[in-house]
Scaffold this motif. Structure first.
Motif, PDB file in Angstrom:
ATOM      1  N   LEU A  44      -2.856  13.351   2.211  1.00 43.92           N
ATOM      2  CA  LEU A  44      -3.871  13.025   3.208  1.00 43.92           C
ATOM      3  C   LEU A  44      -4.335  11.570   3.151  1.00 43.92           C
ATOM      4  O   LEU A  44      -5.001  11.088   4.063  1.00 43.92           O
ATOM      5  CB  LEU A  44      -5.091  13.944   3.012  1.00 43.92           C
ATOM      6  N   LEU A  45      -3.974  10.879   2.058  1.00 48.64           N
ATOM      7  CA  LEU A  45      -4.497   9.509   1.884  1.00 48.64           C
ATOM      8  C   LEU A  45      -4.248   8.580   3.077  1.00 48.64           C
ATOM      9  O   LEU A  45      -5.162   7.864   3.487  1.00 48.64           O
ATOM     10  CB  LEU A  45      -3.940   8.889   0.605  1.00 48.64           C
ATOM     11  N   PRO A  46      -3.023   8.553   3.651  1.00 45.79           N
ATOM     12  CA  PRO A  46      -2.810   7.642   4.799  1.00 45.79           C
ATOM     13  C   PRO A  46      -3.775   7.930   5.929  1.00 45.79           C
ATOM     14  O   PRO A  46      -4.239   7.022   6.612  1.00 45.79           O
ATOM     15  CB  PRO A  46      -1.372   7.929   5.220  1.00 45.79           C
ATOM     16  N   ILE A  47      -4.071   9.220   6.113  1.00 49.25           N
ATOM     17  CA  ILE A  47      -5.000   9.562   7.198  1.00 49.25           C
ATOM     18  C   ILE A  47      -6.384   9.013   6.877  1.00 49.25           C
ATOM     19  O   ILE A  47      -7.031   8.398   7.726  1.00 49.25           O
ATOM     20  CB  ILE A  47      -5.036  11.091   7.396  1.00 49.25           C
ATOM     21  N   TYR A  48      -6.798   9.196   5.624  1.00 49.57           N
ATOM     22  CA  TYR A  48      -8.088   8.608   5.224  1.00 49.57           C
ATOM     23  C   TYR A  48      -8.083   7.101   5.470  1.00 49.57           C
ATOM     24  O   TYR A  48      -9.042   6.513   5.952  1.00 49.57           O
ATOM     25  CB  TYR A  48      -8.367   8.845   3.735  1.00 49.57           C
ATOM     26  N   PHE A  49      -6.971   6.469   5.135  1.00 51.79           N
ATOM     27  CA  PHE A  49      -6.860   5.015   5.264  1.00 51.79           C
ATOM     28  C   PHE A  49      -7.065   4.604   6.718  1.00 51.79           C
ATOM     29  O   PHE A  49      -7.880   3.726   7.031  1.00 51.79           O
ATOM     30  CB  PHE A  49      -5.489   4.569   4.763  1.00 51.79           C
ATOM     31  N   ILE A  50      -6.344   5.275   7.614  1.00 51.23           N
ATOM     32  CA  ILE A  50      -6.438   4.907   9.028  1.00 51.23           C
ATOM     33  C   ILE A  50      -7.834   5.186   9.562  1.00 51.23           C
ATOM     34  O   ILE A  50      -8.430   4.366  10.266  1.00 51.23           O
ATOM     35  CB  ILE A  50      -5.369   5.668   9.846  1.00 51.23           C
ATOM     36  N   VAL A  51      -8.374   6.346   9.172  1.00 52.29           N
ATOM     37  CA  VAL A  51      -9.712   6.691   9.651  1.00 52.29           C
ATOM     38  C   VAL A  51     -10.734   5.666   9.158  1.00 52.29           C
ATOM     39  O   VAL A  51     -11.597   5.203   9.915  1.00 52.29           O
ATOM     40  CB  VAL A  51     -10.108   8.114   9.196  1.00 52.29           C
ATOM     41  N   SER A  52     -10.614   5.272   7.886  1.00 56.65           N
ATOM     42  CA  SER A  52     -11.621   4.327   7.389  1.00 56.65           C
ATOM     43  C   SER A  52     -11.448   2.959   8.035  1.00 56.65           C
ATOM     44  O   SER A  52     -12.426   2.254   8.297  1.00 56.65           O
ATOM     45  CB  SER A  52     -11.594   4.222   5.864  1.00 56.65           C
TER      46      SER A  52
ATOM     47  N   ILE B  32       0.836  -1.206   0.000  1.00 57.88           N
ATOM     48  CA  ILE B  32       0.000   0.000   0.000  1.00 57.88           C
ATOM     49  C   ILE B  32       0.871   1.258   0.000  1.00 57.88           C
ATOM     50  O   ILE B  32       0.618   2.207  -0.745  1.00 57.88           O
ATOM     51  CB  ILE B  32      -0.956  -0.009   1.215  1.00 57.88           C
ATOM     52  N   SER B  33       1.959   1.233   0.814  1.00 57.84           N
ATOM     53  CA  SER B  33       2.831   2.412   0.857  1.00 57.84           C
ATOM     54  C   SER B  33       3.505   2.643  -0.484  1.00 57.84           C
ATOM     55  O   SER B  33       3.652   3.790  -0.925  1.00 57.84           O
ATOM     56  CB  SER B  33       3.918   2.274   1.922  1.00 57.84           C
ATOM     57  N   ALA B  34       3.919   1.553  -1.122  1.00 56.53           N
ATOM     58  CA  ALA B  34       4.567   1.687  -2.427  1.00 56.53           C
ATOM     59  C   ALA B  34       3.618   2.359  -3.413  1.00 56.53           C
ATOM     60  O   ALA B  34       3.999   3.280  -4.155  1.00 56.53           O
ATOM     61  CB  ALA B  34       4.977   0.304  -2.944  1.00 56.53           C
ATOM     62  N   PHE B  35       2.384   1.916  -3.377  1.00 55.62           N
ATOM     63  CA  PHE B  35       1.371   2.498  -4.253  1.00 55.62           C
ATOM     64  C   PHE B  35       1.211   4.004  -3.968  1.00 55.62           C
ATOM     65  O   PHE B  35       1.145   4.832  -4.876  1.00 55.62           O
ATOM     66  CB  PHE B  35       0.058   1.755  -4.026  1.00 55.62           C
ATOM     67  N   TRP B  36       1.243   4.310  -2.675  1.00 56.02           N
ATOM     68  CA  TRP B  36       1.059   5.703  -2.258  1.00 56.02           C
ATOM     69  C   TRP B  36       2.227   6.573  -2.727  1.00 56.02           C
ATOM     70  O   TRP B  36       2.045   7.654  -3.282  1.00 56.02           O
ATOM     71  CB  TRP B  36       0.919   5.738  -0.728  1.00 56.02           C
ATOM     72  N   ILE B  37       3.454   6.029  -2.529  1.00 54.77           N
ATOM     73  CA  ILE B  37       4.631   6.787  -2.966  1.00 54.77           C
ATOM     74  C   ILE B  37       4.594   6.991  -4.473  1.00 54.77           C
ATOM     75  O   ILE B  37       4.879   8.075  -4.993  1.00 54.77           O
ATOM     76  CB  ILE B  37       5.924   6.053  -2.531  1.00 54.77           C
ATOM     77  N   GLY B  38       4.167   5.925  -5.166  1.00 51.01           N
ATOM     78  CA  GLY B  38       3.991   6.029  -6.618  1.00 51.01           C
ATOM     79  C   GLY B  38       3.073   7.181  -6.968  1.00 51.01           C
ATOM     80  O   GLY B  38       3.381   8.009  -7.832  1.00 51.01           O
ATOM     81  N   LEU B  39       1.973   7.255  -6.273  1.00 47.09           N
ATOM     82  CA  LEU B  39       1.002   8.323  -6.513  1.00 47.09           C
ATOM     83  C   LEU B  39       1.632   9.701  -6.276  1.00 47.09           C
ATOM     84  O   LEU B  39       1.442  10.636  -7.055  1.00 47.09           O
ATOM     85  CB  LEU B  39      -0.204   8.163  -5.584  1.00 47.09           C
TER      86      LEU B  39
END
Ligand SMILES: Nc1nc2c(ncn2[C@@H]2O[C@H](COP(=O)(O)OP(=O)(O)OP(=O)(O)O)[C@@H](O)[C@H]2O)c(=O)[nH]1
Ligand SMILES: [Mg+2]
Lengths: 89, 244
Positions: free
Chosen positions: A34-42, A14-21
């Motif tokens: 903000l995506l990681p925060i959304y991830f944790i919140v969801s 997931i992190s690799a995908f995020w860094i890619g983004l």
């Protein structure tokens, strides 16, 4: 493979995908950050939802308690007749 | 070969019941086991940890009534814990299947036939009772107890993927060889023990089936598990994450 490694693998993916983004900056960076925060919140919401749903649908069996009382009474009669001490408790 | 034995109905079930201060409950549960297992070859192994309430006296009276070959009393001198009680009982088991259940009537013997039937139908290595499916249920828990139970279950399902719906239930039927194998690698105590057993068995690829059971909170006697249950549970979860 130890189970924690499986979970770590998923997190790394997931992190690799995020860094890619982040690098590709297809979506505006401010959003990507903000995506990681959304991830944790969801994830948290999912957990709370599951607990809530589980609580609301918690299977109960009040009739079983009554049946058990009958079984206990029946057992006590039989055991007393056959010399088993079921007196005080 | 095992298949053939099953067809001939040559299976023997050893029912291990650990007790600590259960003088009334043990008599009731033994009566109910005999009532519900009529055409089955079984023995009951009571592992009593020197209960001060005279549980062993009652077990001896039950032996007089039902026979010493049907009810085995295998006591230990003092309270040494549940996990080792199973190991101790297992040493004396002569059946090819072993059932583990509590004495306090939370595990009703009327479900034993459905455990046995499920095992015969599926050939499973373990049949475990679950409270969280249709036909199952719990009675006598307050909101707090339900909440912790659900929370614990969601945590375990999310992080451990155990493959069974009820991890901490301890009403189970095992092939004897499987129980011997799994129990030797388990180190946890308390009721994390039950969770570790089933998670390890599932990781080792044993075939596990579930049957619904209902769970009525104990009527007589008092609970022996107490204190910081939640902390113990979280520690157990972390331990299982890194070791299985
Ligand atoms: N031999 C032995 N048996 C024990 C010991 N601790 C508990 N038991 C038995 O193990 C079974 C389960 O214990 P319980 O006290 O009912 O535990 P629980 O079901 O989590 O708690 P409850 O809410 O009280 O029902 C019962 O049959 C107890 O008598 C022990 O140290 N040694
Ligand atoms: Mg109990």
């Amino acid at each position: 493979m130890k189970h924690v490694l499986k979970i770590l693998t998923i997190l790394v993916a997931i992190s690799a995908f995020w860094i890619g983004l982040l690098q590709a900056s297809i979506v505006p960076r401010s959003h990507t950050w903000l995506l990681p925060i959304y991830f944790i919140v969801s994830l948290g919401c999912y957990g709370l939802l599951m607990v809530g749903v589980g609580l609301m649908r918690f299977p109960t069996c009040p009739q079983e308690a009554l049946l058990l009382q009958k079984d206990i009474a029946e057992a006590k009669v039989f055991l007393k007749q056959n010399g088993v001490d079921v007196g005080s408790d | 070969m095992e298949e053939k034995e099953q067809k001939k109905g040559k299976n023997k079930y050893s029912i291990i019941i650990p007790t600590y201060n259960e003088r009334l409950n043990i008599a009731l549960v033994v009566y109910l086991i005999f009532k519900h297992l009529r055409d089955v070859d079984f023995e009951i192994i009571v592992v009593d940890d020197g209960s001060p309430d005279g549980t062993q006296e009652v077990v001896k009276q039950l032996q007089q009534l039902y026979g010493e070959d049907r009810i085995l009393l295998r006591p230990r001198p003092r309270k040494l814990g549940l996990g080792t009680a199973y190991v101790h009982g297992l040493k004396h088991a002569s059946g090819n299947f072993v059932v583990i259940m509590d004495a306090d009537l939370s595990h009703h013997p009327k479900y034993l036939p459905s455990f046995i039937k499920k095992q015969l139908e599926t050939g499973a290595s373990i049949v475990t009772g679950t409270r969280y499916v249709k036909g199952g249920g719990v009675h006598g828990w307050n909101l707090m107890r339900k909440l912790t139970s659900r929370g614990a279950n969601v945590l375990a399902q999310t992080f451990l993927w155990p493959g069974v719906s009820d991890l901490t239930g301890s009403f189970r039927l095992y092939k004897k060889s499987v129980l011997e194998d799994v129990i030797s690698s388990v180190v946890s105590k308390g009721y994390v023990f039950q969770m570790e057993m089933i998670v390890r068995a599932s990781r080792e690829g044993y075939h596990i089936e579930e049957v619904p059971i209902t769970f009525v909170d104990r009527v007589f006697g008092s609970s022996k598990l107490g204190g910081s249950e939640i902390v113990e549970y979280l520690k157990g979860l972390a331990y299982l994450l890194v070791t299985t």
